[in-house]
Structures are given as structure tokens and as C-alpha cells.
Design an enzyme around this catalytic site. Structure first.
Site, short mmCIF file in Angstrom:
data_model
loop_
_atom_site.label_atom_id
_atom_site.label_comp_id
_atom_site.label_asym_id
_atom_site.label_seq_id
_atom_site.Cartn_x
_atom_site.Cartn_y
_atom_site.Cartn_z
N GLU A 47 0.61 -1.18 -0.75
CA GLU A 47 0.12 0.14 -0.04
C GLU A 47 1.23 1.37 -0.05
O GLU A 47 1.53 1.44 0.91
CB GLU A 47 -0.64 0.35 1.25
N LYS A 116 -9.44 2.43 -2.55
CA LYS A 116 -9.79 2.05 -1.12
C LYS A 116 -10.66 1.87 -0.16
O LYS A 116 -11.28 3.15 -0.54
CB LYS A 116 -8.34 2.42 0.17
N CYS A 170 -5.32 -3.46 2.19
CA CYS A 170 -5.17 -3.49 3.25
C CYS A 170 -6.34 -3.61 4.20
O CYS A 170 -7.16 -4.37 4.01
CB CYS A 170 -4.75 -2.25 3.78
#
Length: 640
Positions: A47, A116, A170
């Protein structure tokens, strides 16, 4: 081996410096080169690795955002001609909002950008201070300085031929319903996670379990790439963990806390994932729950050569290679068998069990199951009627092992010699006993079963069958002979596992005296003892000389039934697994035998007694395997 639908994938953690885009890009390129050299076709980076994850309020600085965009442009140009998909983490500044994104690069283009979805803002994480959620971004596109109208959103699926790839970032994995769940239901067999998960005590164990579990739930391969030690240690430390899992199994991982560029690779079996999805009705039905229509982004690999085939292929897929896992597996299976028989005995109200004891592995395991069942139920072992039935081929070794074991276990031991009865039967049907053909053998098998059934009637007991899964697959039983019983405790235990179960009992669950007998049983060749013994009184008929090595047949069975692979793919895997044992001609010969027998002997499997399923493969006509007895095998044989 493009036709086999294997693909090599990679997860990478480059050495990074906080807010030093130039250094980060340099090391990302080095990781790409390493992956290309290893024939990887997909590489997933951590990330925000272009900038580093821990830039904090610097993410609000135009200088860093502009430099990150230039870094992505440089990587995009670097991807040209490399035939590898690159998933790299970097911020995206769009319409006065900053997103934490995965940029998907291939052959000089940005194929798409995935934001994300879940932005953590608790404990040590404060991402909402800088980033907005992309959870509602569906069907959008964005412009970059060097490329226009780039697909942007969480609804992107990237496809080349049979390979479909999705991405999340994540915290998305830690959410109740990760985006990868929807991407998998939409078709993705490969999921990449660009992550920055810091290290605290025991978090790695949880992360391993989470990645493995999600790969299993999604029936997918999951590639996890975590930020490394180059991140800021102002408040936390990152370990740079890299994980590659496939359908619940961890295929590759690295050592955390490394201080140089890290790349791990593994070969993924797309066929295996696809076929598991076909069989899993719940997975298919859940596809209707995807809340958006996926946008497929098509691209084309020049080739999918994976280099050296270094995927670990176990010779004995039914038997865990790890000793501790193997002991746990044996204990669990043994207890499943015992629980199944206990239920049947209690249900019938009968207190007696009848079993034919040959001194071989299968009948020995069955007897051990019966004994433990009786001890569990508080039944008297004297109600276990053990019968040895010596015939033309019975040797002293198997006979003595059978007698000793039954007596040491304190059963009601009986002996019925079948020679005279068989000779009378030969006379009745006009068969010359000097002709040692299938009639000669099957008369003995049916005579033994008749005696056991009649004793069970006389004593009000149940005949407990001894045949195993491998024999069912090959039809290596006499129809209405050893093929038949009133309950069969070994029916889904393959021969390779029977051996380990007997060894497990010998080592963990019995006395020293009985253990010695069991060890000698383990050392005895597998044989039906239906042909006369040799001049020295030793075994003349060895099963594996006739039908082939059971370790090969169990391998074939696993991949034919469990994975539904083609004969060509099974042959390929067997060659890799048994390269140090059998040459290709031998493997091909016995695979041909397996296919022929498996198809021609289905009629026996269609008429088998009840018995418990203990593993992932069962041939019960009432459960896992339903097949016409007259199905053609030509389509499968023609592949060899």
C-alpha cells in the site's frame, strides 16, 4: 504449460524511504525485474509504496502528490514489453479529494485504478485525515497527465484469457464483507491486497489466518504484500510480510523484518479453483449478492510460461506431510470412524460385531476401530467375533498376526478353514481347482463373506466391512464377496492413509505387545491371498504387482475426484510429484489402468453398504459420487 492453466504470481516489498519517491521507484523496478526473471505474470506491491505509507500530513502537500503521479508515470512506461501485471500503491488526487489507490499497470498502460474502500481511523490509524473512501465509486473513470479515461472504482476485474484478477487494499480485508468477496463471486480467481499492516505481538498469526481464510472463502488465490521496515518508526513498525495463499493453503511467505528488496513467488492452479467453484453450489448461488455490475478490463499476456515448475506437489495428498498434522489427522479420522460405528451399534440395539481378520492392513484397522468403539460404549470385547478364514493362499505370517492380534485384544476368536467348502463349490459348478482364474479367487471371497453373514445371523450381530476407498475406486473387491457388509468403517479411507492410521494406533493408542503385532502387519505386503502360496510358504500374490502402486492410484483418485482434473493434467502433476520414483511410462501405464478400472467398476460402488465419510473424497452413491455404471471412458483415455 499454458494449457494447464497455471500462472506464476509474486508479492513484493521494496526497500522504501519515507516521501522519497525516486528511491522507492528505483527499488520497485528492481522487484519487477526479479519477478520477470522468475516468469511471474502478476506482482503485487504494498500500500502506498510509491510514496511510502507513513507520510502522514505530507499527503496533503502538493509536491508529494505531484511527485507520486510522476512516479506512477515512470513505472507505467517501465512496464512496457515486460508481460507482467503490476499492482502498485500510490495516492490519487482527483477533484479536490485524495484516495489511497492501487494502480494496475500492464505493457505501458494504466489498466485501471482501484480505491481503498474502508479507511481505518482507530487505534494507531488516522487515514481519514488524508484519504477519502472509494466504497461508493462504481463505473467512474479518471484522467492522469499521461493517460485519459482510466477506469476507476471498486468494480474493476482484470482478465486475460482464463485468468481474472481483482484488488483490494489493506483494511478492506479486515472488514466484515471485504470487496474481495464480491470480486471473487464476480469471477476473480486471483486477489491482490496492497497492505500496510504494522507489527504488534501475535498480529502476524491473525494476519496469516485471515489471508488463508479469505482465500478459502473466496475459493481463490490471495496475494498479500505488506509495507516494510523502511516505513517511519515514529510510533509503529512494519514487517514487510508477503503471503500467497490458495483456497486455504499457504503456498509462499517470507521472513518479516528484512532490510532488502523482497519478492516471493508461487504457481497458482486456476483449474483447481475453477473446478472447486463449479462443485460449490453455495458459491454459485451467492453470486447474485454482488451489489454492482463488474467492469471487466481485458488485456492479453503474450504467454503464461511459469518457468521451472516448483509448486510443491505431495506424493500422498491424503496424508499430511507434517508429522504433527498427520498425527492430528489420524486421531480425528479414527474418532470419526469410532463415532460412526458407535451410532450404528446403538441404533440397531445389537451388542455383537462380526469381522473377518486376514492379518492385513484393512481388517486390522477395522478391528482397532471396533475395539475402541466397544470400549467407548462399555461393551464387552468378547462380543467382538473375530473370524480368521484361512484358504489356499494363507501364509503363516498373516495367519499368526491375525491370531495373535485377536487374542491380545481379548475378542471372541474363531477359525473357519474355507478350503473344503471351496473345493466342494468348485465341484458343484464344474470348475477345475487347478485353474487359478478369477472364479478360483472369487469363490473364496464369497465363501468368506457367506460365513461372516451367517455367523452374524446366528449371533445377532453386524458384519463390519474392511474394504477401503482405494479398493472401491479400482473395483478391487469381489462383488457380493468382500464387497459387501452391514457397515463399512473404512469406505472413505484410502490405502495410503490406512497405513498411517494403523501406525498411529500402534504408536499412540495401544500396548507395547499389540504395537509389535501392528508393526509386523505394516511390514507385510498388501495381498488378498487368494492364490496358493509359493514353495517356501510365502505370499505369492501381491496386489500392487497386479493393479499397480497404491500411492499412484491414490494420487490419481485425489486429483480425478477431488479436483476433477483431466488425465493430461493428472499425468503432468504425477510426473512432478514422483519424478524420483517412477518414469513417465510407468505413471502413464498405471493412470490408464486407473481410468479403465474406475469407469468399468462403478456398478460395484453403486451397491456399497453404509459407511462414514472421513475426508474430502468419498465414492458413496448416496453422497459425493454419483456416476452412471455404463458411462463411456473413451473421452478420458483419449487424452493419454
Amino acid at each position: 504449460m499454458k494449457s494447464m492453466n497455471f500462472i506464476r504470481v509474486a508479492a513484493a516489498c521494496p526497500v522504501t524511504r519515507v516521501a522519497d519517491v525516486a528511491t522507492n521507484i528505483m527499488n520497485i523496478k528492481k522487484c519487477i525485474d526479479q519477478a520477470v526473471e522468475q516468469h511471474a505474470k502478476l506482482i503485487v506491491f504494498p500500500e502506498l509504496c510509491v510514496t511510502s505509507y507513513t507520510c502522514a500530513d505530507l499527503f496533503l502537500q502538493k509536491q508529494l502528490l505531484d511527485q507520486a503521479a510522476l512516479g506512477v508515470k515512470e513505472l507505467c512506461a517501465y512496464s512496457a514489453g515486460k508481460d507482467i501485471m503490476i499492482a502498485v500503491g500510490s495516492p490519487l488526487y482527483a477533484e479536490t479529494v485524495v484516495y489511497n489507490c492501487a494502480y494496475i499497470l500492464f505493457d505501458g498502460d494504466v489498466l485501471g485504478i482501484v480505491p481503498k474502500s474502508y479507511i481505518p481511523n482507530y487505534e494507531e490509524f488516522y487515514e481519514r485525515r488524508w484519504f477519502s473512501s472509494g466504497r461508493e465509486i462504481i463505473g467512474h473513470s479518471v484522467d492522469l497527465s499521461f493517460q485519459k479515461s482510466i477506469p476507476f472504482g471498486i468494480d474493476l476485474l482484470f482478465q486475460s484469457g482464463p485468468f481474472q484478477i481483482g484488488f483490494e487494499i489493506c483494511e478492506d480485508l479486515w472488514s466484515v464483507v471485504p470487496p474481495s468477496s464480491y470480486l471473487s463471486l464476480a469471477g476473480a480467481q486471483l486477489i491482490g491486497n496492497l497492505s500496510a499492516s504494522n507489527e504488534v505481538v501475535s498480529k502476524a498469526d491473525y494476519r496469516h489466518a485471515l489471508v488463508a481464510s479469505q482465500s478459502a472463502k473466496c475459493i481463490a488465490s490471495y496475494l498479500y504484500a505488506g509495507a516494510g521496515t523502511g516505513e517511519s518508526s515514529t510510533d509503529v513498525v512494519f514487517g514487510g510480510e508477503l503471503l500467497i495463499a490458495e483456497n486455504g493453503n499457504m503456498l509462499a511467505k517470507n521472513e518479516r523484518f528484512q532490510r532488502e528488496n523482497q519478492v516471493v513467488t508461487s504457481i497458482i492452479d486456476i483449474d483447481r479453483l475453477n473446478l472447486q467453484r463449479i462443485k460449490n453450489i453455495s458459491f454459485r448461488e451467492a453470486s447474485s449478492t454482488v451489489p454492482w455490475e463488474v467492469r471487466k478490463i481485458f488485456f492479453t499476456y503474450k504467454n503464461t510460461e511459469f518457468g521451472v515448475f516448483d509448486r510443491a506437489i505431495d506424493k500422498h495428498p491424503f496424508v499430511p506431510s507434517d508429522v504433527k498434522q498427520r498425527e492430528q489427522r489420524c486421531s480425528e479420522i479414527f474418532n470419526i470412524q469410532v463415532a460412526a460405528l458407535a451410532k450404528r451399534m446403538e441404533h440397531t440395539g445389537l451388542k455383537k460385531a462380526v469381522i473377518g481378520i486376514s492379518g492385513g492392513l484393512d481388517s486390522t484397522l477395522t478391528l482397532l476401530v471396533i475395539v475402541k468403539t466397544y470400549d467407548l460404549l462399555g461393551y464387552d470385547r468378547k462380543n467382538i467375533i473375530t473370524v480368521t478364514l484361512p484358504g489356499f493362499g494363507t501364509t503363516d505370517r498373516t495367519y499368526q498376526n491375525a491370531v495373535s492380534l485377536c487374542k491380545k485384544l481379548e475378542t471372541d476368536f474363531r477359525e473357519v478353514n474355507i478350503v473344503a467348502a471351496c473345493l466342494q463349490h468348485f465341484k458343484d459348478i464344474g470348475h477345475d481347482p487347478a485353474i487359478h482364474d478369477v472364479t478360483y479367487e472369487n469363490v473364496q471371497a464369497r465363501e468368506r463373506t457367506q460365513i461372516l453373514m451367517d455367523i452374524a445371523n446366528k449371533e445377532s450381530g453386524l458384519v463390519i466391512g474392511t474394504g477401503d476407498l482405494s479398493e472401491l475406486a479400482l473395483g478391487w473387491s469381489t462383488y457380493n464377496g468382500d464387497h459387501m457388509s452391514m457397515y463399512a468403517v473404512n469406505c472413505s479411507v484410502p490405502k495410503t492413509l490406512v497405513r498411517y492410521l494403523v501406525r498411529y494406533v500402534a504408536e499412540e493408542e495401544t500396548t507395547k505387545e499389540i504395537s509389535e503385532i501392528l508393526r509386523d502387519v505394516l511390514d507385510t505386503p498388501v495381498t488378498p491371498e487368494l492364490l496358493p502360496k509359493d514353495a517356501e510358504g510365502k505370499i505369492a500374490q501381491k496386489t500392487e504387482d497386479i493393479v499397480g502402486p497404491y500411492e499412484l492410484h491414490d494420487f490419481f483418485l485425489y486429483y480425478f475426484v477431488r479436483s476433477a482434473f483431466t488425465p493430461a493434467k493428472i499425468l503432468f502433476l504425477a510426473k512432478a510429484a514422483f519424478a524420483d520414483v517412477y518414469d513417465e511410462a510407468v505413471i502413464r501405464k498405471w493412470l490408464d489402468v486407473f481410468i479403465r478400472r474406475f469407469f468399468s467398476m462403478q456398478f460395484k460402488r453403486s451397491a456399497i453398504p453404509d459407511g462414514p465419510k472421513v475426508g474430502t473424497v468419498s465414492l458413496s452413491p448416496r453422497g459425493d459420487w454419483r456416476m452412471p455404471s455404463d458411462a463411456s471412458r473413451d473421452l478420458w483415455l483419449n487424452e493419454l
